[in-house]
Design a protein around this motif. Structure first.
Motif, mmCIF file in Angstrom:
data_model
loop_
_atom_site.group_PDB
_atom_site.id
_atom_site.type_symbol
_atom_site.label_atom_id
_atom_site.label_comp_id
_atom_site.label_asym_id
_atom_site.label_seq_id
_atom_site.Cartn_x
_atom_site.Cartn_y
_atom_site.Cartn_z
ATOM 1 N N ILE A 1 8.911 -2.449 3.003
ATOM 2 C CA ILE A 1 7.516 -2.277 2.190
ATOM 3 C C ILE A 1 6.951 -1.080 2.837
ATOM 4 O O ILE A 1 6.570 -0.019 2.288
ATOM 5 C CB ILE A 1 6.812 -3.117 1.776
ATOM 6 N N GLN A 2 6.663 -1.201 4.413
ATOM 7 C CA GLN A 2 6.112 -0.330 4.960
ATOM 8 C C GLN A 2 6.615 1.276 5.003
ATOM 9 O O GLN A 2 5.955 2.144 5.093
ATOM 10 C CB GLN A 2 5.646 -0.781 6.489
ATOM 11 N N ALA A 3 8.107 0.913 5.143
ATOM 12 C CA ALA A 3 9.001 2.310 5.265
ATOM 13 C C ALA A 3 8.677 3.208 3.833
ATOM 14 O O ALA A 3 8.519 4.252 3.781
ATOM 15 C CB ALA A 3 10.336 1.900 5.658
ATOM 16 N N LEU A 4 8.720 2.143 2.956
ATOM 17 C CA LEU A 4 8.345 2.652 1.370
ATOM 18 C C LEU A 4 6.952 3.250 1.357
ATOM 19 O O LEU A 4 6.942 4.653 0.811
ATOM 20 C CB LEU A 4 8.742 1.749 0.631
ATOM 21 N N GLU A 5 6.015 2.834 1.815
ATOM 22 C CA GLU A 5 4.661 3.461 1.794
ATOM 23 C C GLU A 5 4.600 4.772 2.709
ATOM 24 O O GLU A 5 3.904 5.371 2.147
ATOM 25 C CB GLU A 5 3.684 2.409 2.415
ATOM 26 N N VAL A 6 5.226 4.643 3.624
ATOM 27 C CA VAL A 6 5.313 6.245 4.613
ATOM 28 C C VAL A 6 6.026 7.192 3.843
ATOM 29 O O VAL A 6 5.101 8.286 3.630
ATOM 30 C CB VAL A 6 5.831 5.970 5.879
ATOM 31 N N GLU A 7 7.118 6.944 3.187
ATOM 32 C CA GLU A 7 7.867 7.964 2.436
ATOM 33 C C GLU A 7 7.044 8.453 0.998
ATOM 34 O O GLU A 7 7.029 9.728 0.910
ATOM 35 C CB GLU A 7 9.114 7.604 2.210
ATOM 36 N N GLY A 8 6.724 7.179 0.421
ATOM 37 C CA GLY A 8 6.163 7.331 -0.934
ATOM 38 C C GLY A 8 4.622 7.844 -0.723
ATOM 39 O O GLY A 8 4.132 8.202 -2.031
ATOM 40 N N LYS A 9 3.780 7.971 0.392
ATOM 41 C CA LYS A 9 2.585 8.293 0.252
ATOM 42 C C LYS A 9 1.914 7.282 -0.659
ATOM 43 O O LYS A 9 0.972 7.750 -1.246
ATOM 44 C CB LYS A 9 2.145 9.455 0.290
ATOM 45 N N ASP B 1 -3.129 -5.636 -2.345
ATOM 46 C CA ASP B 1 -1.726 -6.408 -2.191
ATOM 47 C C ASP B 1 -1.399 -6.932 -0.798
ATOM 48 O O ASP B 1 -0.893 -8.139 -0.522
ATOM 49 C CB ASP B 1 -0.650 -5.626 -2.661
ATOM 50 N N TRP B 2 -2.113 -6.357 0.211
ATOM 51 C CA TRP B 2 -2.008 -6.720 1.663
ATOM 52 C C TRP B 2 -3.072 -7.691 1.987
ATOM 53 O O TRP B 2 -3.164 -8.156 3.277
ATOM 54 C CB TRP B 2 -1.859 -5.444 2.437
ATOM 55 N N GLY B 3 -4.048 -7.966 1.343
ATOM 56 C CA GLY B 3 -5.163 -8.829 1.669
ATOM 57 C C GLY B 3 -5.946 -7.999 2.614
ATOM 58 O O GLY B 3 -6.283 -6.688 2.457
ATOM 59 N N ASN B 4 -6.274 -8.884 3.588
ATOM 60 C CA ASN B 4 -7.377 -8.203 4.808
ATOM 61 C C ASN B 4 -6.681 -7.611 5.800
ATOM 62 O O ASN B 4 -7.202 -6.673 6.752
ATOM 63 C CB ASN B 4 -8.291 -9.197 5.411
ATOM 64 N N GLN B 5 -5.308 -7.573 5.857
ATOM 65 C CA GLN B 5 -4.603 -6.977 6.921
ATOM 66 C C GLN B 5 -3.675 -5.668 6.453
ATOM 67 O O GLN B 5 -2.409 -6.030 6.324
ATOM 68 C CB GLN B 5 -3.513 -7.995 7.441
ATOM 69 N N VAL B 6 -4.310 -4.736 6.098
ATOM 70 C CA VAL B 6 -3.744 -3.099 5.605
ATOM 71 C C VAL B 6 -2.969 -2.524 6.920
ATOM 72 O O VAL B 6 -3.578 -2.128 7.977
ATOM 73 C CB VAL B 6 -4.691 -2.293 4.858
ATOM 74 N N PRO B 7 -1.799 -2.715 6.659
ATOM 75 C CA PRO B 7 -0.876 -1.773 7.701
ATOM 76 C C PRO B 7 -1.187 -0.381 8.007
ATOM 77 O O PRO B 7 -1.553 0.063 7.221
ATOM 78 C CB PRO B 7 0.602 -2.097 7.533
ATOM 79 N N SER B 8 -0.938 0.062 9.154
ATOM 80 C CA SER B 8 -0.986 1.510 9.319
ATOM 81 C C SER B 8 0.005 2.530 8.606
ATOM 82 O O SER B 8 -0.450 3.753 8.468
ATOM 83 C CB SER B 8 -0.578 1.770 10.763
ATOM 84 N N SER B 9 0.843 1.908 7.705
ATOM 85 C CA SER B 9 1.750 2.617 7.040
ATOM 86 C C SER B 9 0.804 3.108 5.736
ATOM 87 O O SER B 9 1.245 4.025 4.933
ATOM 88 C CB SER B 9 2.922 1.888 6.600
ATOM 89 N N CYS B 10 -0.194 2.429 5.412
ATOM 90 C CA CYS B 10 -1.012 2.846 4.366
ATOM 91 C C CYS B 10 -1.933 4.031 4.845
ATOM 92 O O CYS B 10 -2.678 4.336 3.891
ATOM 93 C CB CYS B 10 -1.889 1.628 3.896
ATOM 94 N N PRO C 1 -0.569 2.809 -5.723
ATOM 95 C CA PRO C 1 0.505 1.698 -5.629
ATOM 96 C C PRO C 1 1.831 2.357 -5.636
ATOM 97 O O PRO C 1 2.271 2.951 -6.175
ATOM 98 C CB PRO C 1 0.208 0.644 -6.918
ATOM 99 N N CYS C 2 2.688 1.713 -4.755
ATOM 100 C CA CYS C 2 3.998 2.029 -4.652
ATOM 101 C C CYS C 2 4.997 1.901 -5.859
ATOM 102 O O CYS C 2 6.238 2.325 -5.989
ATOM 103 C CB CYS C 2 4.778 1.493 -3.362
#
Length: 228
Positions: A131-139, A149-158, A179-180
């Motif tokens: 999902i994180q790889a998808l976020e990076v590619e799809g911005k 959707d990530w709750g309180n832990q939003v990854p750096s890919s966002c 949203p992706c």
């Protein structure tokens, strides 16, 4: 009556192109089926893709059969080729209609599959990585409701590293607000449109193939009768 060399070799080259077209349909359809940016996360493919894969394989076989039938002037091969073309023509129309009328259902199917993954923080590490790889590619960020959707832990890919993309502020950092699910839906529809466009183009060519094969079939039959 002699067999027309023009029709004979026209049918041969048509079948050569037909075989290549089957390779294209098969390649595009398999890409839709196994695309790492969509199938891993959606967990399936859009309606009509499996049918297109089968059609691509059969078209390749028929193309080879048609080439042999034309060069060897074999009536049996030509008749099998004609029947095969007719069946594939019907299947192509079915796949095209299925893809065209099922667009809204496809969108709902994708969103339903993605919604089953929320909350993302509860998913296995491998799924989160995809999902994180998808976020990076799809911005994009998240799947359905964005960063929520990530709750309180939003990854750096966002992290919104592209100023031209839609962003929103979460705490002290900017993240993508799209949203992706939108990216995945657009990607799959675009690829499916290409596959269906090729399929309809092939269907038109198949009409000419059926005409050529029947003309050559009849000429071979008359030539055999005249020499009997």
């Amino acid at each position: 009556m002699a067999v027309s060399k023009c029709i004979k070799y026209c049918l041969f080259f048509f079948n050569l192109l037909f075989w290549i077209s089957g390779c294209i349909i098969l390649g595009v359809s398999i890409y839709l089926k196994v695309d790492k940016d969509s199938s891993k996360i959606v967990g399936g493919s859009l309606p009509g893709v499996d049918l297109l894969i089968a059609i691509g394989v059969i078209i390749m076989v028929l193309g080879f059969l048609g080439c042999c039938g034309a060069i060897k002037e074999n009536k049996c091969m030509l008749m099998l080729f004609f029947i095969g073309l007719l069946l594939i023509f019907i299947l192509l129309l079915a796949a095209g209609i299925l893809g065209a009328v099922g667009e809204d259902k496809s969108t709902d199917f994708i969103k339903e599959q993605l919604n089953n993954l929320v909350p993302l923080s509860d998913q296995p590490e491998s799924t989160q990585t995809d999902i994180q790889a998808l976020e990076v590619e799809g911005k994009c960020c998240g799947l359905i409701k964005g960063h929520e959707d990530w709750g309180n832990q939003v990854p750096s890919s966002c992290n919104c590293n592209d100023t031209s993309a839609a962003c929103t502020t979460v705490g002290s950092k900017k993240v993508y607000s799209t949203p992706c699910a939108e990216f995945v839906t657009t990607l799959l529809k675009k690829n499916l449109t290409v596959a269906l466009g090729i399929a309809f183009g092939i269907a038109v060519l198949m009409l000419f193939g059926m005409i050529f094969s029947m003309v050559l079939y009849c000429q071979i039959g008359k030539a055999e009768t005249s020499t009997a």
